[in-house]
Design a protein around this motif. Structure first.
Motif, PDB file in Angstrom:
ATOM      1  N   ASN A   1     -10.507   3.542   7.125  1.00 14.24           N
ATOM      2  CA  ASN A   1     -11.007   4.162   5.981  1.00 14.24           C
ATOM      3  C   ASN A   1     -10.639   3.124   4.793  1.00 14.24           C
ATOM      4  OD1 ASN A   1     -13.120   6.379   6.746  1.00 14.24           O
ATOM      5  ND2 ASN A   1     -11.614   7.800   6.677  1.00 14.24           N
ATOM      6  N   ILE A   2      -9.499   3.033   4.064  1.00 19.11           N
ATOM      7  CA  ILE A   2      -9.039   2.541   3.300  1.00 19.11           C
ATOM      8  C   ILE A   2      -9.962   0.578   3.479  1.00 19.11           C
ATOM      9  CG2 ILE A   2      -6.750   1.444   2.037  1.00 19.11           C
ATOM     10  CD1 ILE A   2      -5.560   4.085   2.599  1.00 19.11           C
ATOM     11  N   ILE A   3      -9.212   0.136   4.285  1.00 18.36           N
ATOM     12  CA  ILE A   3      -9.664  -1.267   4.341  1.00 18.36           C
ATOM     13  C   ILE A   3     -11.344  -1.058   4.428  1.00 18.36           C
ATOM     14  CG2 ILE A   3     -10.135  -2.983   6.210  1.00 18.36           C
ATOM     15  CD1 ILE A   3      -7.536  -2.494   7.790  1.00 18.36           C
ATOM     16  N   TYR A   4     -12.316   0.053   5.284  1.00 21.51           N
ATOM     17  CA  TYR A   4     -13.548   0.165   4.734  1.00 21.51           C
ATOM     18  C   TYR A   4     -14.068   0.158   3.410  1.00 21.51           C
ATOM     19  CZ  TYR A   4     -18.025   1.619   6.414  1.00 21.51           C
ATOM     20  OH  TYR A   4     -19.734   1.318   5.645  1.00 21.51           O
ATOM     21  N   GLY A   5     -13.552   1.016   2.557  1.00 25.03           N
ATOM     22  CA  GLY A   5     -13.411   1.135   1.272  1.00 25.03           C
ATOM     23  C   GLY A   5     -14.119   2.651   1.260  1.00 25.03           C
ATOM     24  N   ASN A   6     -13.899   2.734   1.833  1.00 28.50           N
ATOM     25  CA  ASN A   6     -14.119   4.660   1.499  1.00 28.50           C
ATOM     26  C   ASN A   6     -13.427   5.695   1.172  1.00 28.50           C
ATOM     27  OD1 ASN A   6     -16.678   5.041   3.404  1.00 28.50           O
ATOM     28  ND2 ASN A   6     -15.697   5.959   4.753  1.00 28.50           N
ATOM     29  N   ILE A   7     -11.868   4.849   1.033  1.00 26.12           N
ATOM     30  CA  ILE A   7     -10.727   5.465   0.052  1.00 26.12           C
ATOM     31  C   ILE A   7     -10.666   4.411  -0.820  1.00 26.12           C
ATOM     32  CG2 ILE A   7      -8.438   6.913   0.263  1.00 26.12           C
ATOM     33  CD1 ILE A   7      -9.221   7.499   2.624  1.00 26.12           C
ATOM     34  N   ILE A   8     -10.704   3.580  -1.951  1.00 25.38           N
ATOM     35  CA  ILE A   8     -10.246   2.773  -2.646  1.00 25.38           C
ATOM     36  C   ILE A   8      -8.949   2.831  -3.797  1.00 25.38           C
ATOM     37  CG2 ILE A   8     -11.331   1.157  -4.801  1.00 25.38           C
ATOM     38  CD1 ILE A   8     -13.436   1.204  -2.954  1.00 25.38           C
ATOM     39  N   THR A   9      -8.192   2.075  -2.752  1.00 24.14           N
ATOM     40  CA  THR A   9      -6.538   2.111  -3.548  1.00 24.14           C
ATOM     41  C   THR A   9      -6.441   0.697  -3.944  1.00 24.14           C
ATOM     42  OG1 THR A   9      -5.980   0.860  -1.485  1.00 24.14           O
ATOM     43  CG2 THR A   9      -5.682   2.964  -1.765  1.00 24.14           C
ATOM     44  N   GLU A  10      -5.907   0.986  -5.573  1.00 22.89           N
ATOM     45  CA  GLU A  10      -6.320  -0.587  -6.548  1.00 22.89           C
ATOM     46  C   GLU A  10      -5.077  -1.322  -6.349  1.00 22.89           C
ATOM     47  OE1 GLU A  10      -5.877   0.141 -10.692  1.00 22.89           O
ATOM     48  OE2 GLU A  10      -7.553   1.409 -10.631  1.00 22.89           O
ATOM     49  N   ARG A  11      -6.212  -3.390  -6.287  1.00 20.24           N
ATOM     50  CA  ARG A  11      -5.233  -4.150  -5.811  1.00 20.24           C
ATOM     51  C   ARG A  11      -4.152  -4.038  -4.627  1.00 20.24           C
ATOM     52  NH1 ARG A  11      -4.424  -2.951 -11.708  1.00 20.24           N
ATOM     53  NH2 ARG A  11      -2.815  -1.896 -11.161  1.00 20.24           N
ATOM     54  N   THR A  12      -4.902  -3.520  -3.402  1.00 14.97           N
ATOM     55  CA  THR A  12      -3.840  -3.165  -2.208  1.00 14.97           C
ATOM     56  C   THR A  12      -4.651  -4.129  -0.987  1.00 14.97           C
ATOM     57  OG1 THR A  12      -4.642  -1.070  -1.657  1.00 14.97           O
ATOM     58  CG2 THR A  12      -2.719  -1.037  -2.904  1.00 14.97           C
ATOM     59  N   ILE A  13      -5.890  -3.852  -1.139  1.00 18.39           N
ATOM     60  CA  ILE A  13      -7.103  -4.405   0.305  1.00 18.39           C
ATOM     61  C   ILE A  13      -7.022  -6.183  -0.505  1.00 18.39           C
ATOM     62  CG2 ILE A  13      -8.771  -4.106   1.375  1.00 18.39           C
ATOM     63  CD1 ILE A  13      -6.297  -1.404   1.993  1.00 18.39           C
TER      64      ILE A  13
ATOM     65  N   ASN B   1       3.798   3.828   2.891  1.00 14.12           N
ATOM     66  CA  ASN B   1       5.221   3.755   2.097  1.00 14.12           C
ATOM     67  C   ASN B   1       4.800   2.006   1.810  1.00 14.12           C
ATOM     68  OD1 ASN B   1       6.859   4.038   0.115  1.00 14.12           O
ATOM     69  ND2 ASN B   1       8.710   5.300   1.197  1.00 14.12           N
ATOM     70  N   ASP B   2       4.716   1.916   0.956  1.00 16.45           N
ATOM     71  CA  ASP B   2       4.772   0.328   0.353  1.00 16.45           C
ATOM     72  C   ASP B   2       4.959  -0.645   1.885  1.00 16.45           C
ATOM     73  OD1 ASP B   2       4.664  -1.898  -1.850  1.00 16.45           O
ATOM     74  OD2 ASP B   2       7.520  -1.978  -1.183  1.00 16.45           O
ATOM     75  N   ILE B   3       3.358  -0.349   2.240  1.00 16.11           N
ATOM     76  CA  ILE B   3       3.320  -1.140   3.664  1.00 16.11           C
ATOM     77  C   ILE B   3       2.265  -2.559   3.514  1.00 16.11           C
ATOM     78  CG2 ILE B   3       3.545   0.050   5.281  1.00 16.11           C
ATOM     79  CD1 ILE B   3       0.521   0.246   6.065  1.00 16.11           C
ATOM     80  N   ASN B   4       2.880  -3.968   3.951  1.00 22.99           N
ATOM     81  CA  ASN B   4       2.310  -4.876   3.886  1.00 22.99           C
ATOM     82  C   ASN B   4       1.729  -5.277   5.060  1.00 22.99           C
ATOM     83  OD1 ASN B   4       3.028  -6.095   0.904  1.00 22.99           O
ATOM     84  ND2 ASN B   4       4.812  -5.248   2.027  1.00 22.99           N
TER      85      ASN B   4
ATOM     86  N   SER C   1       6.571   6.859  10.399  1.00 23.67           N
ATOM     87  CA  SER C   1       7.073   7.368   9.140  1.00 23.67           C
ATOM     88  C   SER C   1       6.600   6.596   8.018  1.00 23.67           C
ATOM     89  CB  SER C   1       8.693   7.397   9.177  1.00 23.67           C
ATOM     90  OG  SER C   1       8.736   8.339  10.507  1.00 23.67           O
ATOM     91  N   ALA C   2       5.033   6.606   7.795  1.00 20.59           N
ATOM     92  CA  ALA C   2       4.607   5.457   6.695  1.00 20.59           C
ATOM     93  C   ALA C   2       5.478   4.302   6.489  1.00 20.59           C
ATOM     94  CB  ALA C   2       5.294   6.133   5.837  1.00 20.59           C
TER      95      ALA C   2
ATOM     96  N   LEU D   1       0.572  -1.288  -0.147  1.00 23.65           N
ATOM     97  CA  LEU D   1      -0.359   0.435   0.307  1.00 23.65           C
ATOM     98  C   LEU D   1       1.295   1.405  -0.010  1.00 23.65           C
ATOM     99  CD1 LEU D   1      -2.438   1.110   0.446  1.00 23.65           C
ATOM    100  CD2 LEU D   1      -2.474   1.680   2.360  1.00 23.65           C
ATOM    101  N   ASN D   2       0.583   2.084  -0.822  1.00 23.05           N
ATOM    102  CA  ASN D   2       1.438   3.025  -1.321  1.00 23.05           C
ATOM    103  C   ASN D   2      -0.039   4.946  -1.062  1.00 23.05           C
ATOM    104  OD1 ASN D   2       4.122   2.973  -1.762  1.00 23.05           O
ATOM    105  ND2 ASN D   2       3.608   1.856  -2.752  1.00 23.05           N
ATOM    106  N   PHE D   3       0.392   5.680   0.467  1.00 18.35           N
ATOM    107  CA  PHE D   3      -1.084   6.286  -0.020  1.00 18.35           C
ATOM    108  C   PHE D   3      -0.915   7.874   0.608  1.00 18.35           C
ATOM    109  CE2 PHE D   3      -4.521   7.884   2.381  1.00 18.35           C
ATOM    110  CZ  PHE D   3      -5.745   8.830   0.743  1.00 18.35           C
ATOM    111  N   GLY D   4      -0.746   9.257  -0.120  1.00 13.65           N
ATOM    112  CA  GLY D   4      -0.816   9.887   0.676  1.00 13.65           C
ATOM    113  C   GLY D   4      -1.504  11.164  -0.203  1.00 13.65           C
ATOM    114  N   TYR D   5      -1.723  12.561   1.138  1.00 16.35           N
ATOM    115  CA  TYR D   5      -1.985  13.540   0.222  1.00 16.35           C
ATOM    116  C   TYR D   5      -1.640  14.432   0.260  1.00 16.35           C
ATOM    117  CZ  TYR D   5      -6.076  11.145   3.317  1.00 16.35           C
ATOM    118  OH  TYR D   5      -7.473  10.265   4.160  1.00 16.35           O
ATOM    119  N   ASP D   6      -1.813  14.664  -0.537  1.00 22.15           N
ATOM    120  CA  ASP D   6      -1.007  16.646  -1.217  1.00 22.15           C
ATOM    121  C   ASP D   6       0.728  15.444  -1.692  1.00 22.15           C
ATOM    122  OD1 ASP D   6      -0.667  18.794  -1.964  1.00 22.15           O
ATOM    123  OD2 ASP D   6      -0.438  19.505  -0.414  1.00 22.15           O
TER     124      ASP D   6
END
Lengths: 263, 256
Positions: free
Chosen positions: A47-59, A20-23, A205-206, A9-14
């Motif tokens: 929010n990512i696990i719940y699907g409020n924020i969709i991140t491709e091919r990570t969850i 940073n590439d977490i498993n 730290s990510a 998982l890679n994710f950030g705001y702005d």
């Protein structure tokens, strides 16, 4: 086999990088604490696990990728606890009937029984808006039970509980988790809140700083310092007393600490 | 601003009387989270079902700043920069100190540009705090936000509050259920238990009446508790210590 898998998982705001590439792998039926210092992404991860924020091919839930097409179905199996939850039905009974569908005697009796268990029967005909913060969270838990949720995601709700209500609420969650093989992930920045969990995931730290059993965290001073999360005040005092050579042994209670000091 | 509450009834609060002294840092400790919210709401908005709330000088909402979870949960739309300016614009106050306040609180450019809905709770607290400081109220009420902050953020917030109290003579009211978090930083403590006021005095005196405290299962601050127990066990007086560091110095001096 893990039930919830977070892969690369890679994710950030702005420009701010949150992950940073977490498993992470979470087993079915486990109670997992997610902990970190402020602004390290606990709420974002839930929010990512719940699907409020969709991140491709990570969850992946049971090895199936969570995406735009199946997120609605997935969310039906999940109850999300947040500090600002509100219910707008006319009465508590109406709110709970939403989870059971039909307004009939069997369902009403079922609701009455569970409200009695939760010591909330007196609110059955009251508006959910009249409930206190803690009662609102209890109502959400009752809804989760009636809905037969498989996953509970809990976002720092205990900050607004007093000590005794927190113990009572955690007891209810733990009972429901064990009885129904439920998977619970909950975010906190307070080490006092993680003792009853099966495992702890610490993010800093990510990156994932720690992923393992609870008991090893308390003894790992380096990890605790690095994570910057809040340690119980008794532990803080114990660490300092040991540093100044006033006590030598680990203590768990105030009385033990006083005995050690007065030795 | 001085605030005198007499026989207040409001939601679950029953017949509570206390004084919030001008230019002091006062802690309100409740065992019940709803009491905290009700007391703050009552003081901030001058709301009551029965009783008197006297403000000296008179009540003026522009002179009060509230930082509470309720306010934080109401922060939904817009970017942080506009939110910080919003109250000052509404009150037609000047906003010259914006950059200085942003720097003191530690709000980054990235936070300023972002939509509030994407901020973490601790970032929202910073943004709300900046908005309050910008319109410069006489009295600042802080309602149980500390569980949301890690120890580093808490220390920073307390340092700012102490400076505001010491150099700008602000009256500061901090309410919480966890006395250990605030004991070091407050002058006075008001103890509320199940809607009833048990004591209102300087922070050490508030925890002296063991009969009342034990009867109501009130937890004492850890530093007070340890001092008392060492006295009970060895008759050694450690004096008045309000922080872990002070307590350790006293133990080193008196016990070792």
């Amino acid at each position: 086999m893990s039930y919830i898998s977070i892969k690369n998982l890679n994710f950030g705001y702005d420009k701010k990088r949150i992950f940073n590439d977490i498993n992470i792998n979470i087993e079915k039926g486990s109670l997992v604490a997610l902990t970190s210092s402020n602004s390290s992404g606990k709420t974002s991860l839930l929010n990512i696990i719940y699907g409020n924020i969709i991140t491709e091919r990570t969850i992946f839930i049971n090895n199936v990728e969570l995406n735009q097409n199946n997120v609605e179905n997935f969310q039906r199996k999940v109850t999300f606890f947040t500090p600002c939850i509100k219910f707008y039905s006319k009465t508590v009974l109406d709110e709970l009937l939403l989870e059971l569908g039909a307004d009939n005697i069997i369902n009403k009796n079922k609701i009455k029984k569970i409200l009695q268990e939760f010591n909330m029967i007196k609110y059955i005909d009251k508006s959910p808006l009249c409930l206190s913060y803690i009662e609102t969270q209890k109502l959400n838990l009752v809804k989760a039970i009636l809905k037969k949720s498989e996953i509970l995601l809990i976002d720092n709700i205990f900050s607004y509980f007093d000590k005794y209500s927190k113990i009572e609420f955690i007891g209810l969650i733990k009972k429901y988790q064990i009885d129904n093989g439920l998977t619970v992930v909950y975010a906190t920045n307070d080490l006092n809140d993680i003792v009853f969990c099966d495992k702890v995931i610490m993010i800093n730290s990510a990156h994932v700083l720690y992923d393992g059993p609870v008991d090893k965290i308390y003894l790992n001073e380096k990890l605790l310092k690095e994570s910057k999360i809040n340690i119980p005040v008794l532990n803080e005092l114990m660490d300092k007393l040991k540093l100044y050579d006033i006590i030598n042994e680990n203590v768990c209670t105030i009385n033990e600490m006083v005995d050690e000091i007065c030795k | 601003m001085q605030i005198r509450v007499e026989n207040l009834f409001f939601n679950g609060i029953e017949n509570v009387s206390f004084d919030i002294e001008r230019e002091k840092i006062t802690g309100i400790i409740c065992n019940n989270i709803d009491d905290l919210g009700n007391i703050n709401e009552s003081i901030y908005e001058n709301k009551k079902q029965k009783g008197i709330i006297k403000y000296i000088p008179r009540y003026n909402i522009k002179k009060m700043g509230l930082i509470s979870i309720k306010e934080i949960n109401n922060m939904i739309y817009g970017n942080s920069y506009d939110f910080i300016l919003s109250k000052s614009k509404e009150y037609k106050y000047n906003t010259d100190k914006l950059q200085e306040i942003i720097k003191i609180i530690g709000i980054t450019d990235s936070i300023l540009k972002r939509d509030i809905s994407t901020l973490s709770t601790s970032e929202k607290i910073k943004v709300l705090f900046a908005r309050v400081l910008l319109y410069n109220p006489d009295t600042i009420l802080i309602d149980n936000i500390f569980p949301e902050l890690d120890s580093k953020s808490r220390d920073k917030l307390f340092k700012i509050l102490i400076k505001l109290n010491k150099f700008e003579h602000k009256t500061i009211v901090i309410s919480t259920i966890d006395v250990d978090t605030i004991f070091e930083f407050v002058d006075n403590i008001i103890l509320i238990n199940n809607g009833v006021c048990l004591s209102c005095s300087d922070k050490y005196s508030s925890y002296e009446n063991d009969n009342i405290l034990d009867n109501d299962l009130i937890e004492k601050p850890l530093v007070v508790n340890i001092s008392n127990k060492i006295y009970e066990k060895n008759q050694i007086k450690l004096g008045k210590n309000d922080s872990i560091n002070e307590l350790i110095k006293a133990i080193y001096r008196e016990v070792r």
